[in-house]
Design an enzyme around this catalytic site. Structure first.
Site, PDB file in Angstrom:
ATOM      1  N   HIS A 143      -4.354  -2.157  -6.002  1.00 26.26           N
ATOM      2  CA  HIS A 143      -3.727  -0.885  -6.342  1.00 26.26           C
ATOM      3  C   HIS A 143      -4.841   0.098  -6.621  1.00 26.26           C
ATOM      4  O   HIS A 143      -5.754  -0.205  -7.378  1.00 26.26           O
ATOM      5  CB  HIS A 143      -2.919  -0.994  -7.629  1.00 26.26           C
TER       6      HIS A 143
ATOM      7  N   ASP B 244       0.821  -1.227   0.000  1.00 25.74           N
ATOM      8  CA  ASP B 244       0.000   0.000   0.000  1.00 25.74           C
ATOM      9  C   ASP B 244       0.850   1.271   0.000  1.00 25.74           C
ATOM     10  O   ASP B 244       0.451   2.294   0.546  1.00 25.74           O
ATOM     11  CB  ASP B 244      -0.957   0.043   1.207  1.00 25.74           C
TER      12      ASP B 244
HETATM   13  P1  GDP Z   1      -0.323   0.116  -3.747  1.00 24.56           P
HETATM   14  O1  GDP Z   1      -0.880  -1.221  -3.381  1.00 24.56           O
HETATM   15  O2  GDP Z   1       1.115   0.248  -3.393  1.00 24.56           O
HETATM   16  O3  GDP Z   1      -0.610   0.485  -5.157  1.00 24.56           O
HETATM   17  O4  GDP Z   1      -1.043   1.184  -2.830  1.00 24.56           O
HETATM   18  P2  GDP Z   1      -2.612   1.467  -2.671  1.00 24.56           P
HETATM   19  O5  GDP Z   1      -3.136   1.989  -3.917  1.00 24.56           O
HETATM   20  O6  GDP Z   1      -3.288   0.340  -2.018  1.00 24.56           O
HETATM   21  O7  GDP Z   1      -2.561   2.579  -1.515  1.00 24.56           O
HETATM   22  C1  GDP Z   1      -2.052   3.782  -1.681  1.00 24.56           C
HETATM   23  C2  GDP Z   1      -3.119   4.819  -1.349  1.00 24.56           C
HETATM   24  O8  GDP Z   1      -2.500   6.075  -1.360  1.00 24.56           O
HETATM   25  C3  GDP Z   1      -4.230   4.918  -2.377  1.00 24.56           C
HETATM   26  O9  GDP Z   1      -5.410   5.326  -1.736  1.00 24.56           O
HETATM   27  C4  GDP Z   1      -3.716   6.008  -3.332  1.00 24.56           C
HETATM   28  O10 GDP Z   1      -4.754   6.675  -4.042  1.00 24.56           O
HETATM   29  C5  GDP Z   1      -3.057   6.909  -2.381  1.00 24.56           C
HETATM   30  N1  GDP Z   1      -1.943   7.697  -2.851  1.00 24.56           N
HETATM   31  C6  GDP Z   1      -0.916   7.344  -3.686  1.00 24.56           C
HETATM   32  N2  GDP Z   1      -0.038   8.365  -3.790  1.00 24.56           N
HETATM   33  C7  GDP Z   1      -0.521   9.366  -3.005  1.00 24.56           C
HETATM   34  C8  GDP Z   1      -0.075  10.678  -2.678  1.00 24.56           C
HETATM   35  O11 GDP Z   1       0.983  11.130  -3.093  1.00 24.56           O
HETATM   36  N3  GDP Z   1      -0.856  11.402  -1.823  1.00 24.56           N
HETATM   37  C9  GDP Z   1      -2.009  10.937  -1.289  1.00 24.56           C
HETATM   38  N4  GDP Z   1      -2.717  11.709  -0.478  1.00 24.56           N
HETATM   39  N5  GDP Z   1      -2.453   9.694  -1.563  1.00 24.56           N
HETATM   40  C10 GDP Z   1      -1.724   8.934  -2.405  1.00 24.56           C
END
Ligand code: GDP
Length: 425
Positions: A40, A12
Site C-alpha cells: 500500500h 492496487d
Molecule cells: P493499494 O494496494 O490498493 O493500497 O494501492 P497502491 O497503493 O499499491 O496503488 C495505488 C497507487 O495510486 C499509489 O501510487 C497511490 O499513491 C496512488 N493513488 C491513490 N489514490 C490516488 C488518486 O486519487 N490519484 C492519484 N493520482 N493517485 C492515487
C-alpha cells in the site's frame, strides 16, 4: 462496528490511501489476509511509505494495529518496515501480531522462486514472496504458528520433518541446495526475538474493542479478482481477498460488519498473468502507465510495470458484489485529465453474444471488450475536494460508472494525498 476497505479489482486500487484516511477516526486497523507480496502506498505528513506487512493505521498514535491470524507473516519484512517508520520520524506505533498467525519461512521464498523458474514462460507472475508455498503448507498442516516458534522442542522436531519433505523436492524436482535444519533453527530463533515484543492474542483484543463500541477497520490486500475462489483462478493469490474473510482471518463476528467499502480506480491496472479484457497496449498503455498513481503504475513491492486498461464495469460490478460492498470509492480520477475521450468497458462479447456478468476464467480468454465512449474533461482536477467543482464531464464519468457497477460511489479521490478527496452526499 466493523468497516472493511477492500479492493473491487486486481489490487492496487488505492486502498492504502483510503485506509490511512479513515484510520484517523478509527480505534483499530486490521490486516486479515495476504502477506508482504503487495504494498500500500501512503503519502502523509511524514513522507511516502510503501507498506507491505504493517496495517495502514501505523501513522496514528491512537490506533491499535492488528496483524491477524489469516496473514502470512514475514518477520524480517515486518521488522524492516518498523525500522523504516522509525527512520521516517513516525512515533512507535501500537501493533499486536496474532499468536496464531503463521510465519513465512525462508524456504517458502526460495520455493516460490524455484517454481516460477521451473514453469518458465508459463509462470503465474508471482512476486516471489513465498505466499503460495506458505498457504500450501498452512493447509497441508506443516506450517508454523507464531506461538510455536517459542516452543524449542516442537520447533526443532517440526523443522526436522519439514526439511525431509522439502529436501526431497529440492533434490529431485528443483535440483537446488538442500536445507539444513540446524541453520533454519538458528534463523527462526533470531526471527522469534524480532517478533516477540509484538505477539499477543488478537482475537481477544478485537473482541474487547468491539464490546467497548470501538471503531474497527479491516484492511484488505489485493482485490476480488485475485480471490482464490471468485477471482481469475489460477492467476490469483492464495488467501481470500474478500471482506467476509475478515471473520476467519482475525475472528470478527459476521454480525459486526456495518460497512464494506470497495475501492476501484478510475481506470484499470493489474499485475501478474491472466486475462485482462479492457487492457491497453503500446503507446496508449505507456502514457496511462506513466501518468497513473502517484509515480506511474509500477508495483509498490516489486517495481515492475503494471498492466493498464480502461475501466471495466463488468469486472467491477462483480468485484463490488462479491465483496458485499455497501459503497464504492473511485480513486485516481485526476489521472484521466489528459484524455479527449475515455472508454468504459460495459460488456464482454463472448462467442458473438454480449454479456454483463463476469464469466469463469476458462471463458474469459474469448471475451472481447464492448466499450462506451465518454467525453474527457481535459484539465487538471488534482486536489479538488468539492464534488460539485469537478468539471461536468468528470461528474458524468463518475455517475456513469456508478450506475454501471450498481454500487453508490460515496467518495472520489482526486490525488494521492490524504486530503485529496471529494465526498458525495
Ligand atoms: P493499494 O494496494 O490498493 O493500497 O494501492 P497502491 O497503493 O499499491 O496503488 C495505488 C497507487 O495510486 C499509489 O501510487 C497511490 O499513491 C496512488 N493513488 C491513490 N489514490 C490516488 C488518486 O486519487 N490519484 C492519484 N493520482 N493517485 C492515487
Amino acid at each position: 462496528m466493523v468497516k472493511a476497505i477492500v479492493g473491487a479489482n486486481w489490487g492496487d486500487e488505492g486502498k492504502g490511501k483510503i485506509t490511512d484516511m479513515l484510520a484517523e477516526s478509527s480505534d483499530m486497523v486490521i490486516r486479515f489476509q495476504g502477506g508482504a507480496n503487495a504494498g500500500h502506498t501512503i503519502i502523509n505528513n511524514y513522507g511516502r511509505f510503501a507498506l507491505h506487512s504493517l496495517p495502514s493505521g501505523v501513522f496514528y498514535p491512537h490506533v491499535t494495529n492488528i496483524v491477524g491470524n489469516g496473514v502470512a507473516l514475514n518477520i524480517r519484512s515486518f521488522s524492516e518496515e518498523i525500522k523504516s517508520l522509525e527512520a521516517g520520524g513516525v512515533p512507535a506505533p501500537h501493533i499486536i501480531v496474532s499468536n496464531r498467525a503463521q510465519v513465512v519461512m525462508p524456504y517458502h521464498i526460495l520455493f516460490d522462486a524455484y517454481e516460477e523458474e521451473r514453469l518458465g514462460g508459463k509462470a503465474f507472475g508471482s512476486t516471489k514472496s513465498g505466499i503460495a508455498p506458505f498457504y500450501s503448507d498452512k493447509y497441508a498442516k506443516i506450517g508454523f504458528q507464531v506461538n510455536e516458534l517459542f516452543d524449542d522442542a516442537l520447533l526443532k522436531a517440526r523443522l526436522k520433518n519439514v526439511c525431509e519433505i522439502k529436501n526431497a523436492l529440492l533434490e529431485h524436482l528443483y535440483h537446488k541446495p538442500l536445507l539444513d535444519p540446524e541453520e533454519l533453527y538458528q534463523e527462526m530463533v533470531a526471527q522469534r526475538e524480532l517478533i516477540a515484543p509484538f505477539v499477543g492474542d488478537t482475537a481477544v483484543a478485537v473482541r474487547a474493542a468491539l464490546d467497548a463500541g470501538k471503531q474497527v477497520l479491516l484492511e484488505g490486500q489485493l482485490g476480488t479478482l485475485k480471490d482464490p475462489d471468485f477471482g481469475i483462478y489460477p492467476f490469483v493469490t492464495s488467501s481470500s481477498t474478500l471482506a467476509g474473510y475478515g471473520c476467519v482471518g482475525v475472528g470478527v463476528p459476521p454480525t459486526q460488519f456495518s460497512d464494506v467499502i470497495a475501492v476501484t480506480k478510475a481506470y484499470s491496472s493489474a499485475v501478474g498473468g491472466g486475462d485482462f479484457v479492457s487492457e491497453l497496449f503500446g503507446d496508449e498503455a505507456e502514457t496511462l502507465r506513466n501518468r497513473g498513481g502517484d509515480k506511474g503504475e509500477y508495483g509498490a513491492t516489486t517495481g515492475r510495470p503494471r498492466r493498464v486498461g480502461w475501466f471495466d464495469a463488468v469486472a467491477t460490478k462483480y468485484g463490488c458484489r462479491m465483496q458485499g460492498a455497501t459503497q464504492a470509492v473511485l480513486t485516481a480520477i485526476d489521472v484521466l485529465g489528459y484524455l479527449d475521450e475515455i472508454k468504459v468497458c460495459v460488456g464482454y462479447e463472448i462467442d458473438g453474444k454480449v454479456e454483463t456478468e463476469f464469466p469463469v476464467t476458462s471463458r474469459l480468454d474469448r471475451a472481447k471488450p464492448v466499450f462506451e465512449t465518454l467525453p474527457g474533461w481535459k484539465c487538471d482536477i488534482r486536489g479538488i475536494t468539492d464534488y460539485n467543482k469537478l468539471p461536468k464531464e468528470a461528474r458524468d464519468y463518475v455517475e456513469f460508472i456508478e450506475s454501471a457497477i450498481k454500487t453508490p460511489i460515496k467518495m472520489v479521490s482526486t490525488g494521492p494525498k490524504r486530503e485529496d478527496i471529494a465526498q458525495r452526499g
